[in-house]
Each structure stands twice: as C-alpha cells, then as structure tokens.
Motif scaffolding. Structure first.
Motif, PDB file in Angstrom:
ATOM      1  N   LEU A  42       0.815  -1.215   0.000  1.00 45.65           N
ATOM      2  CA  LEU A  42       0.000   0.000   0.000  1.00 45.65           C
ATOM      3  C   LEU A  42       0.848   1.265   0.000  1.00 45.65           C
ATOM      4  N   THR A  43       2.157   1.116  -0.144  1.00 45.57           N
ATOM      5  CA  THR A  43       3.032   2.276  -0.265  1.00 45.57           C
ATOM      6  C   THR A  43       3.697   2.254  -1.633  1.00 45.57           C
ATOM      7  N   LEU A  44       4.042   3.433  -2.121  1.00 47.31           N
ATOM      8  CA  LEU A  44       4.614   3.555  -3.460  1.00 47.31           C
ATOM      9  C   LEU A  44       5.695   4.620  -3.458  1.00 47.31           C
ATOM     10  N   ASN A  45       6.854   4.286  -4.032  1.00 49.66           N
ATOM     11  CA  ASN A  45       7.912   5.271  -4.227  1.00 49.66           C
ATOM     12  C   ASN A  45       7.720   5.950  -5.577  1.00 49.66           C
ATOM     13  N   VAL A  46       7.657   7.258  -5.547  1.00 52.37           N
ATOM     14  CA  VAL A  46       7.590   8.053  -6.773  1.00 52.37           C
ATOM     15  C   VAL A  46       8.950   8.717  -6.961  1.00 52.37           C
ATOM     16  N   VAL A  47       9.588   8.445  -8.090  1.00 51.57           N
ATOM     17  CA  VAL A  47      10.896   9.023  -8.389  1.00 51.57           C
ATOM     18  C   VAL A  47      10.801   9.763  -9.710  1.00 51.57           C
ATOM     19  N   VAL A  48      11.161  11.046  -9.696  1.00 50.61           N
ATOM     20  CA  VAL A  48      11.062  11.863 -10.906  1.00 50.61           C
ATOM     21  C   VAL A  48      12.364  12.617 -11.140  1.00 50.61           C
ATOM     22  N   LYS A  49      12.615  12.877 -12.399  1.00 57.75           N
ATOM     23  CA  LYS A  49      13.734  13.727 -12.818  1.00 57.75           C
ATOM     24  C   LYS A  49      13.141  15.024 -13.320  1.00 57.75           C
ATOM     25  N   ALA A  50      13.528  16.136 -12.707  1.00 62.47           N
ATOM     26  CA  ALA A  50      12.914  17.418 -13.040  1.00 62.47           C
ATOM     27  C   ALA A  50      13.956  18.391 -13.584  1.00 62.47           C
ATOM     28  N   ASP A  51      13.539  19.190 -14.563  1.00 65.12           N
ATOM     29  CA  ASP A  51      14.373  20.273 -15.074  1.00 65.12           C
ATOM     30  C   ASP A  51      14.248  21.449 -14.101  1.00 65.12           C
ATOM     31  N   LYS A  53      15.406  24.345 -13.987  1.00 61.11           N
ATOM     32  CA  LYS A  53      15.218  25.683 -14.541  1.00 61.11           C
ATOM     33  C   LYS A  53      13.755  25.928 -14.914  1.00 61.11           C
ATOM     34  N   SER A  54      13.047  24.854 -15.210  1.00 63.33           N
ATOM     35  CA  SER A  54      11.663  24.988 -15.685  1.00 63.33           C
ATOM     36  C   SER A  54      10.623  24.626 -14.641  1.00 63.33           C
ATOM     37  N   VAL A  55      11.066  24.019 -13.526  1.00 61.57           N
ATOM     38  CA  VAL A  55      10.135  23.524 -12.503  1.00 61.57           C
ATOM     39  C   VAL A  55      10.595  23.985 -11.124  1.00 61.57           C
ATOM     40  N   ASP A  56       9.676  24.543 -10.346  1.00 64.87           N
ATOM     41  CA  ASP A  56      10.021  24.922  -8.971  1.00 64.87           C
ATOM     42  C   ASP A  56       9.087  24.298  -7.936  1.00 64.87           C
ATOM     43  N   ALA A  57       8.126  23.465  -8.389  1.00 67.94           N
ATOM     44  CA  ALA A  57       7.238  22.778  -7.451  1.00 67.94           C
ATOM     45  C   ALA A  57       6.661  21.540  -8.133  1.00 67.94           C
ATOM     46  N   ILE A  58       6.504  20.466  -7.355  1.00 65.29           N
ATOM     47  CA  ILE A  58       5.909  19.224  -7.859  1.00 65.29           C
ATOM     48  C   ILE A  58       4.891  18.734  -6.846  1.00 65.29           C
ATOM     49  N   LYS A  59       3.717  18.362  -7.327  1.00 65.97           N
ATOM     50  CA  LYS A  59       2.667  17.822  -6.471  1.00 65.97           C
ATOM     51  C   LYS A  59       2.254  16.452  -7.001  1.00 65.97           C
ATOM     52  N   ARG A  90      -5.100   6.112  -9.557  1.00 66.40           N
ATOM     53  CA  ARG A  90      -4.519   7.000 -10.579  1.00 66.40           C
ATOM     54  C   ARG A  90      -3.597   7.993  -9.860  1.00 66.40           C
ATOM     55  N   VAL A  91      -2.329   7.924 -10.210  1.00 66.73           N
ATOM     56  CA  VAL A  91      -1.325   8.799  -9.610  1.00 66.73           C
ATOM     57  C   VAL A  91      -0.949   9.854 -10.640  1.00 66.73           C
ATOM     58  N   VAL A  92      -1.147  11.123 -10.287  1.00 69.85           N
ATOM     59  CA  VAL A  92      -0.878  12.225 -11.206  1.00 69.85           C
ATOM     60  C   VAL A  92       0.245  13.075 -10.630  1.00 69.85           C
ATOM     61  N   ILE A  93       1.322  13.218 -11.408  1.00 66.91           N
ATOM     62  CA  ILE A  93       2.460  14.023 -10.975  1.00 66.91           C
ATOM     63  C   ILE A  93       2.429  15.322 -11.764  1.00 66.91           C
ATOM     64  N   ARG A  94       2.224  16.438 -11.078  1.00 63.23           N
ATOM     65  CA  ARG A  94       2.109  17.742 -11.732  1.00 63.23           C
ATOM     66  C   ARG A  94       3.303  18.613 -11.346  1.00 63.23           C
ATOM     67  N   SER A  95       3.864  19.283 -12.333  1.00 63.75           N
ATOM     68  CA  SER A  95       4.986  20.192 -12.069  1.00 63.75           C
ATOM     69  C   SER A  95       4.566  21.627 -12.376  1.00 63.75           C
ATOM     70  N   ILE A 100       2.306  28.093 -11.919  1.00 66.99           N
ATOM     71  CA  ILE A 100       1.596  27.769 -13.163  1.00 66.99           C
ATOM     72  C   ILE A 100       1.932  26.331 -13.549  1.00 66.99           C
ATOM     73  N   LEU A 101       0.902  25.536 -13.841  1.00 64.36           N
ATOM     74  CA  LEU A 101       1.104  24.153 -14.251  1.00 64.36           C
ATOM     75  C   LEU A 101       1.824  24.114 -15.595  1.00 64.36           C
ATOM     76  N   VAL A 102       2.976  23.411 -15.632  1.00 69.41           N
ATOM     77  CA  VAL A 102       3.737  23.320 -16.870  1.00 69.41           C
ATOM     78  C   VAL A 102       3.801  21.896 -17.417  1.00 69.41           C
ATOM     79  N   ASP A 103       3.510  20.915 -16.578  1.00 70.13           N
ATOM     80  CA  ASP A 103       3.597  19.530 -17.044  1.00 70.13           C
ATOM     81  C   ASP A 103       2.768  18.634 -16.132  1.00 70.13           C
ATOM     82  N   GLU A 104       2.286  17.536 -16.711  1.00 70.40           N
ATOM     83  CA  GLU A 104       1.491  16.577 -15.944  1.00 70.40           C
ATOM     84  C   GLU A 104       1.725  15.185 -16.501  1.00 70.40           C
TER      85      GLU A 104
END
Length: 309
Positions: A42-51, A53-59, A90-95, A100-104
């Motif tokens: 029931l637990t999940l590791n979310v690992v992301v690679k973020a730019d 310069k273009s991203v300052d927050a991830i939800k 459904r797991v949604v990763i928004r940057s 301002i939302l720039v990626d999903e």
C-alpha cells in the motif's frame, strides 16, 4: 492588412505551441512508478527527474490526497513515498513554475490483495514492474548509496543507517513491525534475483519457515491444512513488514476470514442452525478456528457437541 496581422499572430501562436510540445518532456520525467504497475504493498515510491530551470514545485495527487515533493535543487532526482488504496489508483504528478502548471504525467497503479475477491484479479493491463536493476540504480546513485550495507543476522543499532531505509522507511511505520523489517535485515528475505534484485522467494513460506521452523513442524503434522498455508502464501494474511494488528495480520481477524468466506457471514448469524458463536463484535473466528492447521474438521481448535451443518 488586418487579415495579414491576424494570420501572423496565428502563425506565432502555433510556433510557440509546437515549441512547448517539443520541450514538454524536459519538464519532468517519471522513473517510477511505471505505467500500469501491479503491486501488493500500500506504499509507493515516486521518483522523478525534473528540469530545475523549468520547474520549482511538484505535487503528487492520488485517491488519498495531494502531497508535495520538497524539491532539493542539489539533486537531479526527486523522490517521495506515498500511500495508496486497494484496487486501482490514478497517480498524477504535476509540475509547476511560478505556480503555473507546466507539465502533468499520469500513472495507473493497481494494489492487489488475495484477501478480497474484488481485488484478487486485476485488469489485464496491469503487470508487475521492478525498479532495482543496474540502469535504474545509476540514476539514484548520486544521492543514495545503492549497495547493501547490512551484516547477515546483525541488527542495526541505528536503523536509519541502513541504505534501504531512506526510500522504504514507510513500510515499518505501523504499530507492529516484523523483526527482520524492524531491524532492516532486508536481505534475510529479499535475497533472490530474476527480473530485479532483492526479490523474495516464491512461494514465500520457504523464507518464513527459515525462522518459524517449529510452526512448520507443528502444522505439517496436523490432519487438516488451511489453503493459504498449503499454497505457501503466508503473506496473503500477514504483512511481512508491519501492520497495525498483532501478529502482522493485514486486517482484523474476522475481516480477513470473511474476505474469502463471505457466505459464512449470513450463515453464521443463524446461530440456532449453525451453532456458530462468532462473526460479531464480541467474538472472533479464531476463538474457535485455527487459521493454519488442525486435527479437527473445519480447523476447529476442539470438537463441539453440537453437530455443525
């Protein structure tokens, strides 16, 4: 003149839009979970690679709520452990950049359980995927020591020193923690390799009986064996890491039993006909039945005078 001006604006808009589509994947890349992932935890590791310069927050949004990833600009990879529910998630990763939302990115994850019929057979699109291979581990190595630093059979004095702890610490957050997990002796059980490193033996009872040898001898000698025991699937009812319930069972006793034996719920309530005193708030199935093996029919702890129909 006005038409040409509008045409020029349209061309500029299309150029900017196409440029954004080309660069969209540069905002964020999801290493895990893989799409249509099947798992039992029931637990999940979310690992992301973020730019950065273009991203300052991830939800991260899931059926259980929204969680922020606290971005560390010194790291290329960002990771977060989240909780899931049984069934489809459904797991949604928004940057975001300047709010301002720039990626999903969207990932569907299914948490299966052998205890409940509705979660026992996931849709065909889901399959098991594994993270621990040399390629994936290289992406984490700049921040995490990906080697195993435990000494077989020797518990950590400070469990946070285990190289496994930082990514998997949530698996032991419950009230009752299984000794190997509580002491972070992960490779006591996770010692197999096939599609991934650190897999467990299948069926899992081979690992369980290395420590619980007395139970194996006792249950093997009994006349009647409960199916989960005979199939070697100890983890169907027990969580091998931790649980809010004693003996590391996954749910309350009656909830576990009636997950498979739903027909007994209504039948057992007809006490005059069945003679069953259980299936209510004051009595547990295990008051009369043993969940593993017995020399009595119906896995009774002892025979009763009344005939069971």
């Amino acid at each position: 003149m006005r038409l040409s001006h509008l045409y020029l604006r349209a061309v500029i808009f299309l150029f900017i839009s196409s440029a954004n589509l080309v660069s969209e994947d540069k905002f964020i890349e999801v290493l895990t979970p893989q799409e249509n992932r099947l798992q039992t935890e029931l637990t999940l590791n979310v690992v992301v690679k973020a730019d950065k310069k273009s991203v300052d927050a991830i939800k991260i949004a899931s059926p259980l709520g929204v969680i922020d990833i606290n971005l560390d600009n010194s790291r290329e990879m960002q990771c977060k452990n989240i909780s899931l529910r049984l069934g489809e998630n459904r797991v949604v990763i928004r940057s975001y950049k300047n709010k301002i939302l720039v990626d999903e990115k969207t990932r569907d994850v299914y948490v299966a359980s052998q205890l409940y019929h509705q979660f026992k057979y996931p849709p065909q699109k889901y399959s098991k995927s594994y993270f621990h291979n040399d390629t994936n581990e290289k992406s984490c190595a700049s921040c995490h020591n990906m080697s195993v630093n435990e000494v077989k059979g020797v518990a950590f004095v400070d469990v946070t020193k285990s190289n496994c702890y930082s990514c998997h610490k949530n698996i032991t957050k419950e009230k009752y923690a299984h000794a190997p997990a509580a002491n972070w002796l992960c490779t006591s059980c996770h010692d197999k390799k096939n599609q991934s490193k650190y897999l467990t033996q299948e069926p899992v009872n081979g690992s369980c009986f290395e420590c619980h040898e007395e139970n194996q001898e006792l249950w093997s000698a009994a006349k009647y064996h409960h199916e989960p025991l005979d199939s070697g699937d100890c983890s169907r009812c027990h969580n091998p890491h931790a649980s809010p319930y004693a003996m590391f069972i996954r749910k309350e006793v009656n909830e576990i039993c009636l997950g498979c034996h739903k027909e007994q719920n209504s039948r057992a309530r007809e006490k005059e006909r069945s003679g069953c005193m259980g299936v209510d708030e004051s009595q547990k199935c295990t008051s009369c039945h043993t969940p593993h093996a017995s020399n009595q029919p119906f896995f009774l702890k002892k025979m009763v005078n009344k005939v069971i129909k």
